[in-house]
Design a protein around this motif. Structure first.
Motif, PDB file in Angstrom:
ATOM      1  N   LEU A   1       0.827  -1.209   0.000  1.00  8.56           N
ATOM      2  CA  LEU A   1       0.000   0.000   0.000  1.00  8.56           C
ATOM      3  C   LEU A   1       0.860   1.258   0.000  1.00  8.56           C
ATOM      4  O   LEU A   1       0.615   2.193  -0.771  1.00  8.56           O
ATOM      5  CB  LEU A   1      -0.924  -0.002   1.216  1.00  8.56           C
ATOM      6  N   ILE A   2       1.882   1.279   0.822  1.00  6.38           N
ATOM      7  CA  ILE A   2       2.771   2.443   0.888  1.00  6.38           C
ATOM      8  C   ILE A   2       3.523   2.614  -0.431  1.00  6.38           C
ATOM      9  O   ILE A   2       3.638   3.726  -0.959  1.00  6.38           O
ATOM     10  CB  ILE A   2       3.746   2.310   2.076  1.00  6.38           C
ATOM     11  N   TYR A   3       4.015   1.520  -0.979  1.00  6.91           N
ATOM     12  CA  TYR A   3       4.751   1.575  -2.248  1.00  6.91           C
ATOM     13  C   TYR A   3       3.843   2.045  -3.382  1.00  6.91           C
ATOM     14  O   TYR A   3       4.232   2.890  -4.185  1.00  6.91           O
ATOM     15  CB  TYR A   3       5.337   0.194  -2.552  1.00  6.91           C
ATOM     16  N   THR A   4       2.628   1.529  -3.431  1.00 10.42           N
ATOM     17  CA  THR A   4       1.683   1.923  -4.474  1.00 10.42           C
ATOM     18  C   THR A   4       1.307   3.395  -4.346  1.00 10.42           C
ATOM     19  O   THR A   4       1.212   4.105  -5.352  1.00 10.42           O
ATOM     20  CB  THR A   4       0.418   1.050  -4.406  1.00 10.42           C
ATOM     21  N   ALA A   5       1.106   3.864  -3.122  1.00 10.02           N
ATOM     22  CA  ALA A   5       0.791   5.281  -2.923  1.00 10.02           C
ATOM     23  C   ALA A   5       1.956   6.162  -3.366  1.00 10.02           C
ATOM     24  O   ALA A   5       1.764   7.217  -3.982  1.00 10.02           O
ATOM     25  CB  ALA A   5       0.448   5.545  -1.461  1.00 10.02           C
ATOM     26  N   GLY A   6       3.166   5.741  -3.065  1.00 11.56           N
ATOM     27  CA  GLY A   6       4.350   6.507  -3.485  1.00 11.56           C
ATOM     28  C   GLY A   6       4.483   6.561  -4.996  1.00 11.56           C
ATOM     29  O   GLY A   6       4.782   7.612  -5.571  1.00 11.56           O
TER      30      GLY A   6
ATOM     31  N   LEU B   1       4.265   9.841  -7.512  1.00 10.60           N
ATOM     32  CA  LEU B   1       5.315  10.079  -8.500  1.00 10.60           C
ATOM     33  C   LEU B   1       4.720  10.220  -9.896  1.00 10.60           C
ATOM     34  O   LEU B   1       5.119  11.102 -10.665  1.00 10.60           O
ATOM     35  CB  LEU B   1       6.331   8.941  -8.470  1.00 10.60           C
ATOM     36  N   VAL B   2       3.764   9.386 -10.236  1.00 13.66           N
ATOM     37  CA  VAL B   2       3.113   9.456 -11.549  1.00 13.66           C
ATOM     38  C   VAL B   2       2.338  10.761 -11.690  1.00 13.66           C
ATOM     39  O   VAL B   2       2.377  11.407 -12.738  1.00 13.66           O
ATOM     40  CB  VAL B   2       2.194   8.235 -11.765  1.00 13.66           C
ATOM     41  N   ASP B   3       1.635  11.172 -10.629  1.00 14.67           N
ATOM     42  CA  ASP B   3       0.899  12.436 -10.687  1.00 14.67           C
ATOM     43  C   ASP B   3       1.842  13.616 -10.907  1.00 14.67           C
ATOM     44  O   ASP B   3       1.537  14.534 -11.675  1.00 14.67           O
ATOM     45  CB  ASP B   3       0.109  12.656  -9.398  1.00 14.67           C
ATOM     46  N   ILE B   4       2.977  13.602 -10.236  1.00 13.20           N
ATOM     47  CA  ILE B   4       3.942  14.692 -10.399  1.00 13.20           C
ATOM     48  C   ILE B   4       4.490  14.705 -11.820  1.00 13.20           C
ATOM     49  O   ILE B   4       4.594  15.757 -12.453  1.00 13.20           O
ATOM     50  CB  ILE B   4       5.079  14.559  -9.362  1.00 13.20           C
ATOM     51  N   ARG B   5       4.820  13.539 -12.338  1.00 14.23           N
ATOM     52  CA  ARG B   5       5.353  13.475 -13.702  1.00 14.23           C
ATOM     53  C   ARG B   5       4.325  13.910 -14.741  1.00 14.23           C
ATOM     54  O   ARG B   5       4.669  14.570 -15.709  1.00 14.23           O
ATOM     55  CB  ARG B   5       5.827  12.063 -14.019  1.00 14.23           C
ATOM     56  N   LYS B   6       3.076  13.507 -14.559  1.00 14.92           N
ATOM     57  CA  LYS B   6       2.048  13.877 -15.527  1.00 14.92           C
ATOM     58  C   LYS B   6       1.773  15.377 -15.509  1.00 14.92           C
ATOM     59  O   LYS B   6       1.433  15.949 -16.527  1.00 14.92           O
ATOM     60  CB  LYS B   6       0.755  13.110 -15.252  1.00 14.92           C
ATOM     61  N   SER B   7       1.904  15.996 -14.334  1.00 16.87           N
ATOM     62  CA  SER B   7       1.624  17.423 -14.263  1.00 16.87           C
ATOM     63  C   SER B   7       2.736  18.257 -14.902  1.00 16.87           C
ATOM     64  O   SER B   7       2.481  19.336 -15.400  1.00 16.87           O
ATOM     65  CB  SER B   7       1.424  17.849 -12.809  1.00 16.87           C
TER      66      SER B   7
ATOM     67  N   ARG C   1       6.260  -5.235 -14.162  1.00 23.12           N
ATOM     68  CA  ARG C   1       6.761  -4.009 -13.517  1.00 23.12           C
ATOM     69  C   ARG C   1       5.701  -3.297 -12.683  1.00 23.12           C
ATOM     70  O   ARG C   1       5.981  -2.263 -12.086  1.00 23.12           O
ATOM     71  CB  ARG C   1       7.272  -3.026 -14.580  1.00 23.12           C
ATOM     72  N   ASN C   2       4.479  -3.826 -12.609  1.00 23.35           N
ATOM     73  CA  ASN C   2       3.408  -3.195 -11.854  1.00 23.35           C
ATOM     74  C   ASN C   2       3.493  -3.646 -10.390  1.00 23.35           C
ATOM     75  O   ASN C   2       3.398  -4.833 -10.097  1.00 23.35           O
ATOM     76  CB  ASN C   2       2.055  -3.592 -12.453  1.00 23.35           C
ATOM     77  N   PRO C   3       3.654  -2.717  -9.442  1.00 22.46           N
ATOM     78  CA  PRO C   3       3.824  -3.114  -8.045  1.00 22.46           C
ATOM     79  C   PRO C   3       2.585  -3.781  -7.448  1.00 22.46           C
ATOM     80  O   PRO C   3       2.708  -4.601  -6.544  1.00 22.46           O
ATOM     81  CB  PRO C   3       4.152  -1.806  -7.327  1.00 22.46           C
ATOM     82  N   ILE C   4       1.420  -3.452  -7.940  1.00 22.82           N
ATOM     83  CA  ILE C   4       0.210  -4.075  -7.407  1.00 22.82           C
ATOM     84  C   ILE C   4       0.183  -5.557  -7.768  1.00 22.82           C
ATOM     85  O   ILE C   4      -0.114  -6.418  -6.934  1.00 22.82           O
ATOM     86  CB  ILE C   4      -1.043  -3.348  -7.919  1.00 22.82           C
ATOM     87  N   PHE C   5       0.492  -5.877  -9.013  1.00 20.24           N
ATOM     88  CA  PHE C   5       0.536  -7.278  -9.419  1.00 20.24           C
ATOM     89  C   PHE C   5       1.607  -8.039  -8.651  1.00 20.24           C
ATOM     90  O   PHE C   5       1.402  -9.180  -8.245  1.00 20.24           O
ATOM     91  CB  PHE C   5       0.780  -7.404 -10.925  1.00 20.24           C
ATOM     92  N   LEU C   6       2.754  -7.415  -8.454  1.00 24.22           N
ATOM     93  CA  LEU C   6       3.822  -8.079  -7.698  1.00 24.22           C
ATOM     94  C   LEU C   6       3.392  -8.344  -6.260  1.00 24.22           C
ATOM     95  O   LEU C   6       3.663  -9.414  -5.702  1.00 24.22           O
ATOM     96  CB  LEU C   6       5.095  -7.222  -7.722  1.00 24.22           C
TER      97      LEU C   6
END
Length: 79
Positions: A20-25, A29-35, A52-57
């Motif tokens: 959960l913490i890793y996915t939130a981080g 990061l994705v939101d910052i990059r997209k903006s 490479r998807n942390p949720i699947f892992l």
């Protein structure tokens, strides 16, 4: 409950909390990059998007641990 059951429950909770913490981080990061700018995706990620998807892992690791725990209980308990 024996000690191994409690240890497995604590380990499962730590895995879920870590995921959960890793996915939130990663989400932040994705939101910052997209903006700022839309960057091209890495070639490795384009070839293996699910690995490479942390949720699947997280789900795969948790599924493996649950499977191990079920097998452990099946072979150690007397019915």
């Amino acid at each position: 409950m024996d000690k191994f059951t409690i240890a497995m429950a604590i380990l499962a909770f730590m895995i879920v909390a870590g995921g959960l913490i890793y996915t939130a981080g990663i989400g932040r990061l994705v939101d910052i990059r997209k903006s700022e700018i839309d960057t091209p995706m890495n070639e490795k990620i384009q070839r293996h998007p699910y690995i490479r998807n942390p949720i699947f892992l997280t789900y795969l690791i948790a599924l493996g641990l649950v499977g191990f725990y079920i097998l452990y209980l099946a072979f150690t308990r007397s019915w």
